[in-house]
Design a protein around this motif. Structure first.
Motif, PDB file in Angstrom:
ATOM      1  N   VAL A  68     -13.120  -2.983  -2.263  1.00 10.43           N
ATOM      2  CA  VAL A  68     -12.454  -1.938  -1.845  1.00 10.43           C
ATOM      3  C   VAL A  68     -11.019  -1.695  -2.420  1.00 10.43           C
ATOM      4  N   GLY A  69     -10.461  -0.504  -3.133  1.00 11.62           N
ATOM      5  CA  GLY A  69      -9.374  -0.692  -3.826  1.00 11.62           C
ATOM      6  C   GLY A  69      -7.945  -0.612  -2.615  1.00 11.62           C
ATOM      7  N   ASP A  70      -8.072   0.376  -1.615  1.00  9.90           N
ATOM      8  CA  ASP A  70      -7.223   0.526  -0.820  1.00  9.90           C
ATOM      9  C   ASP A  70      -7.461   1.141   0.383  1.00  9.90           C
ATOM     10  N   ILE A  71      -6.865   0.979   1.436  1.00  8.50           N
ATOM     11  CA  ILE A  71      -7.246   1.572   3.069  1.00  8.50           C
ATOM     12  C   ILE A  71      -6.132   2.257   3.351  1.00  8.50           C
ATOM     13  N   GLY A  72      -4.985   2.259   2.642  1.00  5.31           N
ATOM     14  CA  GLY A  72      -3.710   2.977   2.952  1.00  5.31           C
ATOM     15  C   GLY A  72      -3.702   4.550   3.483  1.00  5.31           C
ATOM     16  N   GLN A  73      -4.575   5.077   2.831  1.00  5.26           N
ATOM     17  CA  GLN A  73      -4.644   6.678   3.146  1.00  5.26           C
ATOM     18  C   GLN A  73      -5.513   6.664   4.551  1.00  5.26           C
ATOM     19  N   ALA A  74      -6.498   5.836   4.716  1.00  6.79           N
ATOM     20  CA  ALA A  74      -7.256   5.904   5.991  1.00  6.79           C
ATOM     21  C   ALA A  74      -6.367   5.539   7.193  1.00  6.79           C
ATOM     22  N   LEU A  75      -5.395   4.403   6.964  1.00  5.41           N
ATOM     23  CA  LEU A  75      -4.767   4.053   7.936  1.00  5.41           C
ATOM     24  C   LEU A  75      -3.535   5.078   8.224  1.00  5.41           C
ATOM     25  N   ASP A  76      -2.981   5.792   7.249  1.00  6.68           N
ATOM     26  CA  ASP A  76      -1.949   6.788   7.328  1.00  6.68           C
ATOM     27  C   ASP A  76      -2.497   7.980   8.109  1.00  6.68           C
ATOM     28  N   GLY A  77      -3.937   8.479   8.025  1.00  8.72           N
ATOM     29  CA  GLY A  77      -4.496   9.509   8.806  1.00  8.72           C
ATOM     30  C   GLY A  77      -4.759   9.088  10.035  1.00  8.72           C
ATOM     31  N   ALA A  78      -5.349   7.903  10.313  1.00  7.17           N
ATOM     32  CA  ALA A  78      -5.497   7.438  11.797  1.00  7.17           C
ATOM     33  C   ALA A  78      -3.970   7.354  12.646  1.00  7.17           C
ATOM     34  N   CYS A  79      -3.208   6.676  12.120  1.00  8.67           N
ATOM     35  CA  CYS A  79      -1.781   6.799  12.773  1.00  8.67           C
ATOM     36  C   CYS A  79      -1.182   8.061  12.991  1.00  8.67           C
ATOM     37  N   LYS A  80      -1.413   8.910  12.049  1.00 10.59           N
ATOM     38  CA  LYS A  80      -0.857  10.426  12.200  1.00 10.59           C
ATOM     39  C   LYS A  80      -1.709  11.114  13.162  1.00 10.59           C
ATOM     40  N   ARG A  81      -2.863  10.954  13.514  1.00  9.88           N
ATOM     41  CA  ARG A  81      -3.602  11.425  14.148  1.00  9.88           C
ATOM     42  C   ARG A  81      -3.213  11.018  15.871  1.00  9.88           C
ATOM     43  N   LEU A  82      -2.894   9.734  15.966  1.00  8.95           N
ATOM     44  CA  LEU A  82      -2.667   9.133  17.324  1.00  8.95           C
ATOM     45  C   LEU A  82      -1.367   9.061  17.429  1.00  8.95           C
ATOM     46  N   GLY A  83      -0.423   9.491  16.508  1.00 11.39           N
ATOM     47  CA  GLY A  83       1.093   9.685  17.051  1.00 11.39           C
ATOM     48  C   GLY A  83       1.636   8.077  17.012  1.00 11.39           C
ATOM     49  N   ILE A  84       1.172   7.261  16.192  1.00 13.81           N
ATOM     50  CA  ILE A  84       1.452   6.046  15.985  1.00 13.81           C
ATOM     51  C   ILE A  84       2.572   6.035  14.764  1.00 13.81           C
ATOM     52  N   GLU A  85       3.483   5.341  14.694  1.00 12.40           N
ATOM     53  CA  GLU A  85       4.300   5.018  13.611  1.00 12.40           C
ATOM     54  C   GLU A  85       3.596   4.316  12.519  1.00 12.40           C
ATOM     55  N   ARG A  86       3.748   4.712  11.218  1.00 14.68           N
ATOM     56  CA  ARG A  86       2.751   4.512  10.099  1.00 14.68           C
ATOM     57  C   ARG A  86       2.700   2.671   9.872  1.00 14.68           C
ATOM     58  N   ILE A  87       1.595   2.157   9.489  1.00 16.70           N
ATOM     59  CA  ILE A  87       1.573   0.893   9.566  1.00 16.70           C
ATOM     60  C   ILE A  87       0.927   0.838   7.944  1.00 16.70           C
ATOM     61  N   THR A  88       1.195  -0.387   7.324  1.00 15.39           N
ATOM     62  CA  THR A  88       0.671  -0.617   5.993  1.00 15.39           C
ATOM     63  C   THR A  88      -0.142  -1.641   6.054  1.00 15.39           C
ATOM     64  N   PRO A  89      -1.129  -1.988   5.122  1.00 13.09           N
ATOM     65  CA  PRO A  89      -2.155  -2.863   5.312  1.00 13.09           C
ATOM     66  C   PRO A  89      -1.681  -4.214   5.150  1.00 13.09           C
ATOM     67  N   HIS A  90      -0.473  -4.463   4.534  1.00 11.32           N
ATOM     68  CA  HIS A  90       0.266  -5.778   4.569  1.00 11.32           C
ATOM     69  C   HIS A  90       0.835  -6.013   5.844  1.00 11.32           C
ATOM     70  N   GLY A  91       1.493  -4.827   6.550  1.00 11.85           N
ATOM     71  CA  GLY A  91       1.711  -4.999   8.074  1.00 11.85           C
ATOM     72  C   GLY A  91       0.721  -5.610   9.036  1.00 11.85           C
ATOM     73  N   LEU A  92      -0.658  -5.700   8.700  1.00 12.68           N
ATOM     74  CA  LEU A  92      -1.675  -6.248   9.502  1.00 12.68           C
ATOM     75  C   LEU A  92      -1.276  -7.765   9.573  1.00 12.68           C
ATOM     76  N   LYS A  93      -0.798  -8.146   8.411  1.00 20.08           N
ATOM     77  CA  LYS A  93      -0.633  -9.787   8.508  1.00 20.08           C
ATOM     78  C   LYS A  93       0.637 -10.088   9.411  1.00 20.08           C
ATOM     79  N   HIS A  94       1.597  -9.276   9.419  1.00 20.05           N
ATOM     80  CA  HIS A  94       2.623  -9.144  10.262  1.00 20.05           C
ATOM     81  C   HIS A  94       2.177  -9.218  11.837  1.00 20.05           C
ATOM     82  N   THR A  95       1.287  -8.158  12.077  1.00 20.95           N
ATOM     83  CA  THR A  95       0.603  -7.927  13.328  1.00 20.95           C
ATOM     84  C   THR A  95      -0.026  -9.206  13.746  1.00 20.95           C
ATOM     85  N   ALA A  96      -0.598  -9.707  12.984  1.00 22.11           N
ATOM     86  CA  ALA A  96      -1.525 -10.942  13.301  1.00 22.11           C
ATOM     87  C   ALA A  96      -0.662 -12.095  13.824  1.00 22.11           C
TER      88      ALA A  96
END
Length: 395
Positions: A300-328
């Motif tokens: 898979v090349g990227d999931i940034g667009q899917a993450l952006d769409g999910a965050c926008k629909r939920l009203g959550i501040e945007r998170i990048t795939p690399h931000g999941l490492k910070h989250t962990a």
């Protein structure tokens, strides 16, 4: 151009000729580009020392790229940097590299200079209208490396200029709370709402389920996106892979280039092993851990667009795939995890854990609080040392 045949040729100084396979005045621009490439290759091939005031900047950049294209860990980043450097530095010599020109490049790059340059010659540009200071700093780092590479080979005469980099900006990646991560995972698994032809709305889980699976792996492994996306189920030497029987995830193949980004093996948590085993049963033909249904046999090349769409629909501040490492790492430390074990599991230096995450630990500076709450108070003692000597002497 040959006046009789209309064929374009390049006549070299040693008497040899090169046919370009082009004919007619319509190919004048292509012939000029071929001539420019020929001149650059001649200059690159010469190792004779040259003065900085007569050496084009881009000659050294191309020379560095020719030498390192097959060696660097991320050749695409090198290509992107060269594309960004070329419009600004073409026509300038090495002697013109100063603090002012470096600052001018940073301003040009951040103001969308590359995009404006593209739109002069093409219908559209993939470059953004506004770029960050960190991007300009990365491009200038490539220029600095090319200058130092030429200096090490001894092909520059005179004072070697210093490439002045803009200040390093703090990371803008944020971390999710446990509740936010759960909501995003559920939204990715359900899929984005899609409007049907009859006007009704329904979910399309098939479009984002691959992103949901990668989201789980990114969160529980704390690895970078490229490592997770390129991991295979079978042993390999040229990339990351998962040892299912021993439950170990190898972030780096044994023959991959070692970079400053640590990629050490780690144990796989139980719930992730259950997920991997289930996906292997459901998709036995897949080569990678997760693949897009429309691109079998490819990571898979990227999931940034899917993450952006999910965050926008939920009203959550945007998170990048690399931000999941910070989250962990954030959730691990804030949950009371040992910082040394965090550095080992997440393949991050302890200095990084200490600088960015240690203050989130529930026991952070716990031993210092009792003394801080009694600032200015002297500890109670059973007499001074002099009184003790007197008491001992009277006995």
């Amino acid at each position: 151009m040959d006046p009789k045949t209309g064929e374009w040729r390049i006549f070299r100084t040693d008497g040899t000729r090169r046919r370009l396979g082009l004919r007619g005045p319509a190919n004048l621009e292509a012939a000029n580009l071929a001539l420019a490439d020929e001149l650059i290759q001649q200059r690159l091939g010469s190792s004779a020392p040259r003065a900085t005031d007569s050496t084009p900047v881009m000659d050294l950049v191309y020379r560095y790229a020719e030498a390192k294209a097959d060696i660097v860990a991320k050749p695409q980043l090198l290509a992107d940097a060269i594309e960004a450097l070329s419009p600004f530095w073409t026509g300038k010599t090495v002697a013109e590299i100063t603090r002012k020109t470096c600052a001018d490049f940073t301003k040009w790059r951040m103001g969308g200079g590359l995009r404006k340059h593209h739109l002069k010659t093409r219908a559209k540009s993939m470059s953004k209208a506004k770029t960050s200071q960190s991007t300009a700093r990365r491009d200038l780092t490539t220029l600095r490396t090319a200058i130092r590479f030429a200096q090490a080979d001894g092909i520059l005469l005179g004072t070697i200029p210093t490439v002045v980099l803009p200040d390093e900006m703090p990371s803008r990646d944020r971390s999710l709370t446990r509740e936010e991560a759960a909501h995003i995972l559920r939204e990715l698994w359900r899929g984005a709402p899609t409007k049907a032809r009859d006007g009704s709305w329904h979910r399309s889980p098939g479009k984002t389920k691959h992103a949901a699976r990668l989201f789980i792996l990114l969160l529980y492994s704390g690895s970078r996106f490229a490592t997770v996306a390129k991991s295979k189920r079978k042993r390999r030497e040229d990339g990351p892979w998962v040892d299912m029987p021993n439950e170990i995830w190898y972030r780096r193949g044994s023959q991959e280039q070692i970079t400053k980004k640590r990629r050490e093996p780690h144990r796989i948590p139980g719930k992730i092993m259950l997920a991997l085993e289930r996906w292997e049963r459901l998709f036995p033909e897949q080569e990678y851990l997760v693949e897009h249904p429309r691109s079998p046999g490819r990571p898979v090349g990227d999931i940034g667009q899917a993450l952006d769409g999910a965050c926008k629909r939920l009203g959550i501040e945007r998170i990048t795939p690399h931000g999941l490492k910070h989250t962990a790492i954030t959730l691990y430390i804030s949950g009371g995890g040992d910082p040394m074990l965090a550095a080992e599991y997440f393949s991050t230096s302890y200095e990084t854990i200490k600088e960015n995450y240690l203050h989130l630990h529930p026991d952070f500076q716990e031993d210092a609080l009792p003394k801080v709450s009694q600032l200015g108070k002297r500890p109670e003692r059973n007499g001074t040392k002099r009184n003790k000597i007197k008491r001992i002497g009277t006995k």
